[in-house]
Motif scaffolding. Structure first.
Motif, PDB file in Angstrom:
ATOM      1  N   GLU A  18     -11.219 -29.506 -83.006  1.00  0.00           N
ATOM      2  CA  GLU A  18     -10.569 -30.690 -83.851  1.00  0.00           C
ATOM      3  C   GLU A  18      -9.031 -30.705 -83.873  1.00  0.00           C
ATOM      4  N   GLY A  19      -8.910 -29.768 -83.452  1.00  0.00           N
ATOM      5  CA  GLY A  19      -7.327 -29.496 -84.148  1.00  0.00           C
ATOM      6  C   GLY A  19      -5.924 -30.523 -82.704  1.00  0.00           C
ATOM      7  N   THR A  20      -7.153 -30.684 -82.260  1.00  0.00           N
ATOM      8  CA  THR A  20      -6.374 -31.186 -80.309  1.00  0.00           C
ATOM      9  C   THR A  20      -6.271 -32.961 -80.755  1.00  0.00           C
ATOM     10  N   PHE A  21      -7.112 -34.015 -81.807  1.00  0.00           N
ATOM     11  CA  PHE A  21      -7.497 -34.885 -82.081  1.00  0.00           C
ATOM     12  C   PHE A  21      -5.853 -34.976 -82.445  1.00  0.00           C
ATOM     13  N   GLU A  22      -5.419 -36.175 -81.428  1.00  0.00           N
ATOM     14  CA  GLU A  22      -4.404 -37.042 -81.912  1.00  0.00           C
ATOM     15  C   GLU A  22      -4.455 -37.663 -81.963  1.00  0.00           C
ATOM     16  N   PRO A  23      -3.729 -38.231 -82.608  1.00  0.00           N
ATOM     17  CA  PRO A  23      -3.554 -39.727 -83.471  1.00  0.00           C
ATOM     18  C   PRO A  23      -3.958 -41.086 -82.774  1.00  0.00           C
ATOM     19  N   GLU A  24      -3.881 -41.156 -81.424  1.00  0.00           N
ATOM     20  CA  GLU A  24      -3.902 -42.419 -80.892  1.00  0.00           C
ATOM     21  C   GLU A  24      -5.524 -42.057 -80.791  1.00  0.00           C
ATOM     22  N   LEU A  25      -5.670 -41.360 -80.278  1.00  0.00           N
ATOM     23  CA  LEU A  25      -7.183 -41.016 -80.591  1.00  0.00           C
ATOM     24  C   LEU A  25      -8.098 -41.141 -81.602  1.00  0.00           C
ATOM     25  N   ILE A  26      -7.778 -40.862 -82.740  1.00  0.00           N
ATOM     26  CA  ILE A  26      -8.242 -40.751 -84.190  1.00  0.00           C
ATOM     27  C   ILE A  26      -8.724 -42.163 -83.970  1.00  0.00           C
ATOM     28  N   PHE A  27      -7.241 -42.925 -83.596  1.00  0.00           N
ATOM     29  CA  PHE A  27      -7.566 -44.784 -84.375  1.00  0.00           C
ATOM     30  C   PHE A  27      -8.533 -45.728 -83.066  1.00  0.00           C
ATOM     31  N   SER A  28      -8.115 -44.890 -81.530  1.00  0.00           N
ATOM     32  CA  SER A  28      -9.207 -45.855 -81.003  1.00  0.00           C
ATOM     33  C   SER A  28     -10.820 -45.684 -81.510  1.00  0.00           C
ATOM     34  N   ILE A  29     -11.019 -44.031 -81.625  1.00  0.00           N
ATOM     35  CA  ILE A  29     -12.691 -43.268 -81.721  1.00  0.00           C
ATOM     36  C   ILE A  29     -13.226 -44.424 -83.497  1.00  0.00           C
ATOM     37  N   ALA A  30     -12.151 -44.262 -84.098  1.00  0.00           N
ATOM     38  CA  ALA A  30     -12.412 -45.314 -85.504  1.00  0.00           C
ATOM     39  C   ALA A  30     -12.920 -46.219 -85.710  1.00  0.00           C
ATOM     40  N   GLU A  31     -11.888 -46.896 -84.564  1.00  0.00           N
ATOM     41  CA  GLU A  31     -12.431 -48.490 -84.364  1.00  0.00           C
ATOM     42  C   GLU A  31     -13.524 -48.933 -83.557  1.00  0.00           C
ATOM     43  N   ARG A  32     -13.684 -47.468 -82.621  1.00  0.00           N
ATOM     44  CA  ARG A  32     -15.462 -48.012 -82.645  1.00  0.00           C
ATOM     45  C   ARG A  32     -16.652 -47.072 -82.399  1.00  0.00           C
ATOM     46  N   ASN A  33     -16.389 -46.944 -84.008  1.00  0.00           N
ATOM     47  CA  ASN A  33     -17.069 -46.759 -85.316  1.00  0.00           C
ATOM     48  C   ASN A  33     -17.300 -47.332 -86.279  1.00  0.00           C
ATOM     49  N   LYS A  34     -16.474 -48.476 -86.270  1.00  0.00           N
ATOM     50  CA  LYS A  34     -15.898 -49.356 -87.464  1.00  0.00           C
ATOM     51  C   LYS A  34     -15.822 -48.349 -88.481  1.00  0.00           C
ATOM     52  N   ILE A  35     -14.561 -47.788 -88.402  1.00  0.00           N
ATOM     53  CA  ILE A  35     -14.129 -46.575 -89.064  1.00  0.00           C
ATOM     54  C   ILE A  35     -13.235 -46.957 -89.709  1.00  0.00           C
ATOM     55  N   LYS A  36     -12.757 -47.122 -91.382  1.00  0.00           N
ATOM     56  CA  LYS A  36     -11.235 -47.281 -91.795  1.00  0.00           C
ATOM     57  C   LYS A  36     -10.653 -45.910 -91.905  1.00  0.00           C
ATOM     58  N   VAL A  37      -9.372 -46.383 -91.122  1.00  0.00           N
ATOM     59  CA  VAL A  37      -8.860 -44.703 -91.313  1.00  0.00           C
ATOM     60  C   VAL A  37      -7.531 -45.291 -92.198  1.00  0.00           C
ATOM     61  N   PRO A  38      -7.749 -44.428 -93.428  1.00  0.00           N
ATOM     62  CA  PRO A  38      -6.915 -44.486 -94.483  1.00  0.00           C
ATOM     63  C   PRO A  38      -5.127 -44.276 -94.414  1.00  0.00           C
ATOM     64  N   PHE A  39      -4.635 -44.706 -93.124  1.00  0.00           N
ATOM     65  CA  PHE A  39      -3.538 -44.836 -92.965  1.00  0.00           C
ATOM     66  C   PHE A  39      -3.321 -46.040 -91.977  1.00  0.00           C
ATOM     67  N   ALA A  40      -1.880 -47.095 -92.535  1.00  0.00           N
ATOM     68  CA  ALA A  40      -1.611 -48.416 -91.816  1.00  0.00           C
ATOM     69  C   ALA A  40      -1.979 -48.062 -90.249  1.00  0.00           C
ATOM     70  N   SER A  41      -1.112 -47.065 -89.791  1.00  0.00           N
ATOM     71  CA  SER A  41      -0.839 -47.153 -87.921  1.00  0.00           C
ATOM     72  C   SER A  41      -0.694 -45.534 -87.669  1.00  0.00           C
ATOM     73  N   VAL A  42      -0.600 -45.544 -86.391  1.00  0.00           N
ATOM     74  CA  VAL A  42      -0.806 -44.423 -85.713  1.00  0.00           C
ATOM     75  C   VAL A  42       0.324 -43.900 -86.795  1.00  0.00           C
ATOM     76  N   GLU A  43       1.823 -44.072 -86.587  1.00  0.00           N
ATOM     77  CA  GLU A  43       2.933 -43.876 -86.841  1.00  0.00           C
ATOM     78  C   GLU A  43       2.530 -43.194 -88.409  1.00  0.00           C
ATOM     79  N   ALA A  44       1.879 -44.032 -88.940  1.00  0.00           N
ATOM     80  CA  ALA A  44       2.132 -43.906 -90.384  1.00  0.00           C
ATOM     81  C   ALA A  44       1.310 -42.487 -90.670  1.00  0.00           C
ATOM     82  N   LEU A  45       0.291 -41.841 -89.968  1.00  0.00           N
ATOM     83  CA  LEU A  45      -0.509 -41.000 -89.744  1.00  0.00           C
ATOM     84  C   LEU A  45      -0.154 -40.188 -89.382  1.00  0.00           C
TER      85      LEU A  45
END
Ligand code: ADE
Ligand code: ZN
Length: 346
Positions: A18-45
């Motif tokens: 779970e510690g290999t979860f790169e920010p880009e992948l967090i955002f893309s899986i979140a989008e696939r699962n229709k979950i909102k990440v509480p950060f505006a962008s990969v850079e903000a995360l």
């Protein structure tokens, strides 16, 4: 030396998937699962990855993994890790996962283990990387919750090689989990535990004496206790050290202050690992490179770190010997290249 650090074949023994979860992948899986990440962008995360200590990291680590829902998600997470590990010459990985962090969110244990196992099988085919799974208990949850998790995992038998202990260390000593670890060993599993990361040397003693661990994860504070250090050297108890993690979580103020070189001088069976590479700025090869340059590790020390990783692994003797001869070959190859370079400069 940098080239040697890069080309040595390595086993990674302390890696939270779970510690290999790169920010880009967090955002893309979140989008696939229709979950909102509480950060505006990969850079903000990424900008939030400024940790004061272990707990401040754990808060983001658990938040990030909340977007993992399906078998495909766990598969994609692990597949991304194997691809990166392969590039950095990891040939064997013993991978932690945190089932309680998923089952507590209603994700069935089977979903997690099936997704991870599929990626592991594919990576064996694709890259030749061998791997094993280590199920960790969250030590800041109750012993009863750990016992229930153990019971639900028993049916996976040899799909899991060992149980481990992670999460917030201080105030949650290994002794809290003695019964759980007794039962895990009675069912044929090996044991490891995070100890002496932020916690005192007494926790390392407890992990050894009560949990009967085969390795200590981190263990950096062991050196504060001369008797414990002697014991670790005598028994050749491996320590899975994570240099970049220790700096990012402020256990050491700078990599130059890290006690890894001191461990090697004392004869400790230390290994280099990445812990949570997406959060701490590097995979295992990056950890080798950074430690080599900050601590001026020499050829003998780099070779020892690579060999230690196989000696400390849960591989069979046959597999271990195959990998150890790959280390010999890599060293010979590096020496030949060096000779060639020196001749050209004469
Ligand atoms: N879980 C993930 N990374 C960890 C670490 N470095 N220490 C304890 N628990 C963890
Ligand atoms: Zn860890």
């Amino acid at each position: 030396m940098e080239k040697l650090a890069a080309t040595l074949p390595k086993a990674e023994l302390h890696l939270h998937i779970e510690g290999t979860f790169e920010p880009e992948l967090i955002f893309s899986i979140a989008e696939r699962n229709k979950i909102k990440v509480p950060f505006a962008s990969v850079e903000a995360l990424k900008a939030a990855y400024e940790f004061q200590d272990l707990q401040s990291f754990l808060d983001l680590y658990y938040a990030g993994m909340n977007v993992l829902k399906t078998e495909q998600d766990f598969h994609d997470l692990a597949a991304a890790y194997f691809e990166k590990a392969h590039v950095q010459n990891v040939v064997h990985a013993e991978i932690f996962f945190d089932p309680q962090a998923h089952t507590a969110r209603g994700i069935p244990f089977d979903v997690v283990i099936e997704g991870l196992s599929k990626a592991a099988e594919e990576s064996k085919q694709k890259y030749g990387i061998t791997s094993k799974l280590i199920m960790c208990f969250l030590r800041d949850q109750s012993a009863q919750s750990a016992m229930e998790t153990l019971d639900s995992a028993l049916k996976y038998g040899d799909r899991i090689v060992a149980v481990g202990l992670d999460s917030a260390e201080v105030g949650n000593p290994p002794s809290k989990f003695k019964d759980v670890f007794d039962k895990a060993r009675a069912n044929g599993w090996l044991t490891v535990a995070h100890a002496g990361e932020e916690g005192p040397p007494e926790y390392v003693w407890e992990a050894i004496k009560l949990l009967k661990v085969s390795r200590i994860d981190h263990g950096i504070r062991s050196l504060e206790d001369p008797e414990l250090t002697r014991h670790i050297v005598e028994e050749q108890m491996p320590l899975t050290v994570c240099p970049l993690s220790n700096v990012r979580l402020k256990v050491f103020s700078h990599l130059k202050q890290h006690n890894l070189k001191r461990m090697l001088e004392l004869g400790v069976r230390a290994t280099i690992n990445s812990d949570d590479p997406a959060y701490f700025g590097g995979y295992v090869g990056d950890n080798f490179q950074a430690a080599q340059s900050a601590l001026d590790l020499n050829q003998d020390e780099l070779e020892r770190l690579a060999r230690n990783s196989f000696h400390a692994s849960f591989l069979s003797d046959g597999e271990r010997n195959t990998y150890l001869s790959m280390v010999d070959d890599a060293v010979k190859h590096w020496q030949n290249l060096r000779k060639h370079d020196l001749c050209q400069h004469e």
